[in-house]
Design a protein around this motif. Structure first.
Motif, PDB file in Angstrom:
ATOM      1  N   PHE A  76       0.839  -1.189   0.000  1.00 35.53           N
ATOM      2  CA  PHE A  76       0.000   0.000   0.000  1.00 35.53           C
ATOM      3  C   PHE A  76       0.872   1.235   0.000  1.00 35.53           C
ATOM      4  CE2 PHE A  76       0.591  -0.906   4.491  1.00 35.53           C
ATOM      5  CZ  PHE A  76       0.695   0.336   5.097  1.00 35.53           C
ATOM      6  N   GLY A  77       0.224   2.382  -0.276  1.00 37.12           N
ATOM      7  CA  GLY A  77       0.945   3.643  -0.386  1.00 37.12           C
ATOM      8  C   GLY A  77       1.312   3.908  -1.838  1.00 37.12           C
ATOM      9  N   ALA A  78       1.846   5.072  -2.067  1.00 33.45           N
ATOM     10  CA  ALA A  78       2.306   5.511  -3.383  1.00 33.45           C
ATOM     11  C   ALA A  78       2.914   6.887  -3.185  1.00 33.45           C
ATOM     12  CB  ALA A  78       1.147   5.568  -4.379  1.00 33.45           C
ATOM     13  N   PRO A  79       3.670   7.363  -4.169  1.00 31.11           N
ATOM     14  CA  PRO A  79       4.244   8.708  -4.028  1.00 31.11           C
ATOM     15  C   PRO A  79       3.172   9.793  -4.061  1.00 31.11           C
ATOM     16  CG  PRO A  79       5.360   7.449  -5.750  1.00 31.11           C
ATOM     17  CD  PRO A  79       4.142   6.684  -5.370  1.00 31.11           C
ATOM     18  N   ALA A  80       3.304  10.771  -3.185  1.00 30.02           N
ATOM     19  CA  ALA A  80       2.453  11.964  -3.220  1.00 30.02           C
ATOM     20  C   ALA A  80       3.112  12.950  -4.168  1.00 30.02           C
ATOM     21  CB  ALA A  80       2.330  12.568  -1.827  1.00 30.02           C
ATOM     22  N   TRP A  81       2.333  13.616  -4.938  1.00 32.09           N
ATOM     23  CA  TRP A  81       2.899  14.520  -5.946  1.00 32.09           C
ATOM     24  C   TRP A  81       2.683  15.980  -5.603  1.00 32.09           C
ATOM     25  CZ3 TRP A  81       6.190  11.904  -8.448  1.00 32.09           C
ATOM     26  CH2 TRP A  81       5.965  10.556  -8.692  1.00 32.09           C
ATOM     27  N   THR A  82       2.382  16.262  -4.339  1.00 34.02           N
ATOM     28  CA  THR A  82       2.166  17.635  -3.907  1.00 34.02           C
ATOM     29  C   THR A  82       3.218  17.999  -2.868  1.00 34.02           C
ATOM     30  OG1 THR A  82      -0.190  17.253  -4.214  1.00 34.02           O
ATOM     31  CG2 THR A  82       0.436  19.247  -3.029  1.00 34.02           C
ATOM     32  N   PRO A  83       4.390  18.493  -3.290  1.00 33.58           N
ATOM     33  CA  PRO A  83       5.426  18.832  -2.308  1.00 33.58           C
ATOM     34  C   PRO A  83       4.903  19.810  -1.270  1.00 33.58           C
ATOM     35  CG  PRO A  83       6.290  18.954  -4.536  1.00 33.58           C
ATOM     36  CD  PRO A  83       4.794  18.770  -4.659  1.00 33.58           C
ATOM     37  N   GLY A  84       5.182  19.507  -0.007  1.00 35.19           N
ATOM     38  CA  GLY A  84       4.781  20.390   1.077  1.00 35.19           C
ATOM     39  C   GLY A  84       3.348  20.179   1.523  1.00 35.19           C
ATOM     40  N   TRP A  86      -0.060  17.255   1.948  1.00 38.14           N
ATOM     41  CA  TRP A  86      -0.196  15.846   2.257  1.00 38.14           C
ATOM     42  C   TRP A  86      -1.425  15.308   1.563  1.00 38.14           C
ATOM     43  CZ3 TRP A  86      -4.430  13.824   4.792  1.00 38.14           C
ATOM     44  CH2 TRP A  86      -5.240  14.744   5.457  1.00 38.14           C
ATOM     45  N   GLN A  87      -1.365  14.053   1.243  1.00 36.61           N
ATOM     46  CA  GLN A  87      -2.477  13.361   0.617  1.00 36.61           C
ATOM     47  C   GLN A  87      -2.692  12.068   1.389  1.00 36.61           C
ATOM     48  OE1 GLN A  87      -0.277  13.701  -3.168  1.00 36.61           O
ATOM     49  NE2 GLN A  87      -2.268  14.169  -4.054  1.00 36.61           N
ATOM     50  N   ARG A  88      -3.905  11.759   1.716  1.00 37.38           N
ATOM     51  CA  ARG A  88      -4.222  10.575   2.509  1.00 37.38           C
ATOM     52  C   ARG A  88      -3.707   9.299   1.845  1.00 37.38           C
ATOM     53  NH1 ARG A  88     -10.371  11.665   4.589  1.00 37.38           N
ATOM     54  NH2 ARG A  88      -9.838  13.552   5.738  1.00 37.38           N
ATOM     55  N   GLY A  89      -2.925   8.539   2.611  1.00 35.23           N
ATOM     56  CA  GLY A  89      -2.450   7.256   2.132  1.00 35.23           C
ATOM     57  C   GLY A  89      -1.303   7.314   1.148  1.00 35.23           C
ATOM     58  N   LEU A  90      -0.822   8.532   0.843  1.00 33.52           N
ATOM     59  CA  LEU A  90       0.312   8.706  -0.062  1.00 33.52           C
ATOM     60  C   LEU A  90       1.451   9.353   0.714  1.00 33.52           C
ATOM     61  CD1 LEU A  90      -1.554  10.089  -3.211  1.00 33.52           C
ATOM     62  CD2 LEU A  90      -1.036   7.713  -2.641  1.00 33.52           C
ATOM     63  N   PHE A  91       2.683   9.100   0.283  1.00 33.91           N
ATOM     64  CA  PHE A  91       3.840   9.582   1.030  1.00 33.91           C
ATOM     65  C   PHE A  91       4.739  10.438   0.153  1.00 33.91           C
ATOM     66  CE2 PHE A  91       2.917   5.138   2.422  1.00 33.91           C
ATOM     67  CZ  PHE A  91       2.186   5.488   3.549  1.00 33.91           C
ATOM     68  N   TYR A  92       5.281  11.502   0.762  1.00 30.27           N
ATOM     69  CA  TYR A  92       6.205  12.368   0.026  1.00 30.27           C
ATOM     70  C   TYR A  92       7.642  11.871   0.221  1.00 30.27           C
ATOM     71  CZ  TYR A  92       8.161  16.477  -2.126  1.00 30.27           C
ATOM     72  OH  TYR A  92       8.841  17.314  -2.956  1.00 30.27           O
ATOM     73  N   PHE A  93       8.143  11.842   1.432  1.00 29.84           N
ATOM     74  CA  PHE A  93       9.442  11.244   1.739  1.00 29.84           C
ATOM     75  C   PHE A  93       9.311  10.479   3.054  1.00 29.84           C
ATOM     76  CE2 PHE A  93      11.156  14.768  -0.929  1.00 29.84           C
ATOM     77  CZ  PHE A  93      11.741  13.962  -1.897  1.00 29.84           C
ATOM     78  N   PRO A  94       8.779   9.244   3.014  1.00 30.32           N
ATOM     79  CA  PRO A  94       8.582   8.486   4.253  1.00 30.32           C
ATOM     80  C   PRO A  94       9.906   8.022   4.840  1.00 30.32           C
ATOM     81  CG  PRO A  94       8.091   7.108   2.366  1.00 30.32           C
ATOM     82  CD  PRO A  94       8.380   8.493   1.841  1.00 30.32           C
ATOM     83  N   ASP A  95      10.067   8.198   6.149  1.00 29.39           N
ATOM     84  CA  ASP A  95      11.337   7.885   6.800  1.00 29.39           C
ATOM     85  C   ASP A  95      11.287   6.725   7.770  1.00 29.39           C
ATOM     86  OD1 ASP A  95      13.183   9.808   5.737  1.00 29.39           O
ATOM     87  OD2 ASP A  95      12.071  11.346   6.815  1.00 29.39           O
ATOM     88  N   ALA A  96      10.120   6.400   8.320  1.00 24.76           N
ATOM     89  CA  ALA A  96      10.070   5.361   9.346  1.00 24.76           C
ATOM     90  C   ALA A  96       8.695   4.713   9.364  1.00 24.76           C
ATOM     91  CB  ALA A  96      10.389   5.961  10.713  1.00 24.76           C
ATOM     92  N   ILE A  97       8.671   3.481   9.875  1.00 18.79           N
ATOM     93  CA  ILE A  97       7.421   2.736  10.003  1.00 18.79           C
ATOM     94  C   ILE A  97       7.462   1.976  11.326  1.00 18.79           C
ATOM     95  CG2 ILE A  97       8.360   0.768   8.702  1.00 18.79           C
ATOM     96  CD1 ILE A  97       5.470   0.356   7.597  1.00 18.79           C
ATOM     97  N   LEU A  98       6.302   1.855  11.971  1.00 13.24           N
ATOM     98  CA  LEU A  98       6.202   1.013  13.162  1.00 13.24           C
ATOM     99  C   LEU A  98       4.774   0.523  13.306  1.00 13.24           C
ATOM    100  CD1 LEU A  98       4.744   2.698  15.671  1.00 13.24           C
ATOM    101  CD2 LEU A  98       6.985   3.710  15.865  1.00 13.24           C
TER     102      LEU A  98
END
Length: 160
Positions: A76-84, A86-98
């Protein structure tokens, strides 16, 4: 206990197709279309109570879920194309998961932390100035987030 290699060379996966065709006599690793030269080199990982492995790619902005033996389960997830933004369920630069004790999935990104249910569906976002660079969770499900510039924020446990 003996160590078992589940995802060999995760930073340099070979090319594979949707049918999990790797090399002759090679075990199946994942089952998504990703050419080797675009494989993520910055991967964060988490493991849930059932032993499922969640690998988050910084470049791909995708979470891959594998079973305890390394078999592909979902993504799941995908790149977000709106710098700065946020879009639900999409990531711009994801750094961590838990994963918390309820099985909720937390993904740290440039705008804060997105939270997903056990079913991998988007639940909500914890907006944080400076985004979220790293996270930890304690035995009581209190969430600790490192935001820019190197500030640690403690968030009280969130009940389902």
């Amino acid at each position: 206990r003996t160590a078992k290699l589940l995802l060999p060379r995760a930073y340099d996966l070979p090319s594979f197709t949707i049918r999990s065709e790797l090399e002759p006599h090679s075990p199946s690793i994942l089952s998504y279309d990703v050419p080797a030269n675009t494989a993520d080199t910055n991967i964060s990982m988490a493991v849930d109570r059932s032993g499922n492995i969640y690998a988050l790619g910084w470049d791909s902005s995708i979470v891959l879920k594998c079973g305890p033996e390394g078999n592909s389960l979902s993504k799941f997830g995908a790149p977000a194309w709106t710098p700065g933004g946020w879009q639900r369920g999409l990531f711009y630069f994801p750094d961590a998961i838990l994963i918390d004790s309820y099985g909720r999935i937390y993904v740290a990104d440039t705008n804060g932390v997105q939270v997903f249910g056990v079913d991998e569906k988007y639940l909500y976002t914890i907006a944080l100035d400076g985004g979220a660079d790293a996270m930890a969770i304690d035995s009581e499900d209190n969430l600790y987030v490192v935001t820019y510039p190197a500030q640690v924020t403690k968030l009280a446990a969130l009940k389902p």
